[in-house]
Each structure stands twice: as C-alpha cells, then as structure tokens.
Design an enzyme around this catalytic site. Sequence first.
Site, PDB file in Angstrom:
ATOM      1  N   LYS A   1      34.905  18.181  56.951  1.00 44.44           N
ATOM      2  CA  LYS A   1      33.639  17.713  56.917  1.00 44.44           C
ATOM      3  C   LYS A   1      32.957  17.952  55.872  1.00 44.44           C
ATOM      4  O   LYS A   1      33.233  17.465  54.693  1.00 44.44           O
ATOM      5  CB  LYS A   1      32.895  18.620  58.020  1.00 44.44           C
TER       6      LYS A   1
ATOM      7  N   TYR B   1      38.415  21.590  69.974  1.00 44.58           N
ATOM      8  CA  TYR B   1      38.652  20.361  69.433  1.00 44.58           C
ATOM      9  C   TYR B   1      39.031  20.643  67.884  1.00 44.58           C
ATOM     10  O   TYR B   1      38.122  21.341  67.123  1.00 44.58           O
ATOM     11  CB  TYR B   1      37.378  19.276  69.565  1.00 44.58           C
TER      12      TYR B   1
ATOM     13  N   ASP C   1      39.730  27.475  62.707  1.00 45.70           N
ATOM     14  CA  ASP C   1      39.722  26.419  62.417  1.00 45.70           C
ATOM     15  C   ASP C   1      37.939  26.308  62.240  1.00 45.70           C
ATOM     16  O   ASP C   1      37.091  26.426  62.919  1.00 45.70           O
ATOM     17  CB  ASP C   1      39.693  25.436  63.626  1.00 45.70           C
TER      18      ASP C   1
END
Length: 445
Positions: free
Chosen positions: A272, A164, A245
């Site tokens: 984040k 994801y 990522d």
Amino acid sequence: MTAGRPANIDINAALAEAEELYRASNPKSLTQHREACAAMPGGNTRSAIHVDPFPLTMVRGEGARLWDLDGHEYVDFLSEFTAGVFGHSHPAIRRAIERALAGGLNFGAHNMTEARFAAAICARFPSIELVRFTNSGTEANLMAVSAARALTGRPKILVFKGGYHGGVFYFRGHGSALNAPFEYLLGRYNDLDAVEALVKPYRAELAAILVEPMQGTTGCIPAEYSFLAGLRALASETGALLIFDEVMTSRLAPGGLQEVHGILPDLTTLGKYVGGGMSFGAFGGHADIMEHFDPRRPDAFQHAGTFNNNVLTMNAGLVGLTEIYTPERARSLNASGDCLRERVNAVAQRHGLAMQFTGLGSMLAVHMTNAPIRSAEDAERGNASLRDLFYFDLVARGIWFAKRGMFALSIALDKQDGDKLVDAVEEFAQTRAPLFAGRLDRIIG
C-alpha cells in the site's frame, strides 16, 4: 416506517430508489462500464472496486478530490484502500518520479535508491532487520508464508475468518477457490481459546500464523492486545512463525500496530502506501530468517521479480516514508482519524440508530448494528441493505468511500472535509432513521 409494514420492505424500496438515482446521475460511467465489459470479464480487473449496478469511472484526482466521468466531484475518503495516504499527485512524490524518469526506468541491475529505501523501512518498523521488495502485498504474503513452510518443514497455516491477505489469501464469506493451495486452519478472530483448541491437534504441523493486527477488508476490526499476545506465545511454543500482515495497518502508527502493542512478529508484510503510491510490497523480519534469501548462500531461497526494485517505486517510496509521512505526520493523521470516528459515532448515538463506526486512527468502517464487533461473524450480522443505502446516499452527496463501508484518510484531507463527512452522516441519520427497526437508546462505538 408505515404501520404494519416490515422495515425490510421500506429499506428495499429506498435502496431501489437510490440505485435508480445513481443510474440516472451517471450515464457516462454506465456507458464506459458496458464498453469495458467487451474486453474484461464484467468490465473489471480488480474485484474489490466492482459496484452493482455498475461502478463509477474516475478521470482525475487532485489533493483530496476526485472527479468522475459525469463531472461529479468527490471528497476522497477511500485513499485507494489505504495506499493513497499522500493524496493525489503530492508534489514531492511527483518530483521524485520525474527525477527517476529522467534517469531511466529499467536497468536490469541494482540502483542507487533501493538500499536507502530498505534501510528506511528497517529503521521504521521494529521487527524488520532485513527486508525484500515485491510488487504487491499479495506477493509479500505469499513469499512470507512460503518461507515459513520451507523453514519449518511444516504444512499448515493458521489464518482467520474474515481475513484478507491478497488475491490468493481470501477468507471472507466462503473464501475463494483461487486461494493458494496450502493447508489452512481457519480460526475465529479475537477468540484465543477457540484458536488454541483448533490448533491443539496440529501443533507439530503448524508452520505459520498469518494475522492482520486489525482486519481491514472485513470492516476495520481491531485485534485485542491479549489476542495478539496469545498468538505470539502460541507461535513461540509451537515453533511456528508469527507473520503480521501490516499491509494496511502499517499506516496507523510510525512503526505500525506492532509498535503500538509492543508485540513483535517473526515476519512482517507491507504494501500500500509504503511504496509512495506505486505498485509495491515487501516482507521482512529477523535477520536469521531473512538471510535465507541471501543469494551468496549455496542454499539460498530463490526470489526474483522483474519489478521488485523498480526505480519509480524505490524513489517514490523513499520520499514518501522519510520526507512526507514522517512519524510526526503519522501520529497527527491517526489522531485526526480517532477524532473523526468519535464524531460520526456521536451522530449515530444521538439519533439512536443501530449503526456504528469501528477502526483505529486513519481507518474506519461503518456497520449497521449496535452489537459489539470483534470478529467477521459479528460484522456479518449487520444490515447489509442499510449499508448499501448508506453508500449510495453518501456518494450522491459527494463522499467517496468503499461500498463495503470502509474509509481511509489521507494527509490531503482538512477539517472542512471532515465536517462534510459528519454532515453527510447526519443527513443520512435524519433521512433514513425510520428505516432502522427497533430504534436504540445508545450505540456501542
């Protein structure tokens, strides 16, 4: 378990009972959900936080606590899916935001903080020599992949099942019809031989390898060192760009998992917590790659965005990265996470349950299986109904985490909070042990 009665029947009955208790305990959240459905599809604007039969609505957060619309208090073990590493309303973050508010928000120009924040990121993450900001991790990955395709002149992107990378890079289950329309090669995580065989016919077409050093959404599945090292070699051999990522995993060590493994990608994406709890994303890497975004070049890549350098994020992010989540604090939090994961795994082992917690440091996830978990395929073999039951049982005990089984720690949690989680897992193990078919003598943790 009742003699002669299949375990799945008992699990389904227990799950139905738990859901009914959930409904009865949260009438105001149910009403709020129904009202939200009038203005948003399914009452939702963020797929990951939808919960059947309906989601809870939170009204307040403080430190490591959340309170919902019906007045229930929770210990927050989700930490906004890793973004909330600082807890709720950290005083230093609040001060940074208040100072920014006093100076004005929307300049349409450079501000004093963005260069300092960028320098702090470059100093923190080994592969990043130059960096650019975005509004989310999704956007960061989209820019990184697009840059790789433009620089190499190649079309294909190697990704991994279960991965994801944001709303347009979703590779769990059957993927998503809304994925960015690139040409993907879908590899098996932690299986380098299969990946090399997959790529072999397309080596001259491969633009990038996009990988999480630990898959988060699929269930905190760490990449093995040999797998990441093999991907680094594959990228170098084929001329593709290796993109890590680290939107989630950057919190797992001062310099992310690239620092832990000593394997440097060509590009890194962030998001984040790095934005201090504000909307944030970033991508960065080798100077010779990132210099293509230099607007002083006549052939520069265009990358605009009204809120790329918004003053709230710049100020909150700088304070968060340099004053709060320092390298020392990162090491401490992740050591605590490793200890907590060992404790909850010990509970499952002691009760002989087909249940385990995977992850690294301050990220962990529960799986209802005793088999080793190295990929999405392994995770999918776990008992999903038992995992749902685990969710409803722990929420009823005041533990907040993701229904898919993910936990992320914050610096606001203390030892008593960890003890509460262990006690809740212990109570689940004692109460629900009869529902586990084929009780096991040991669990692979």
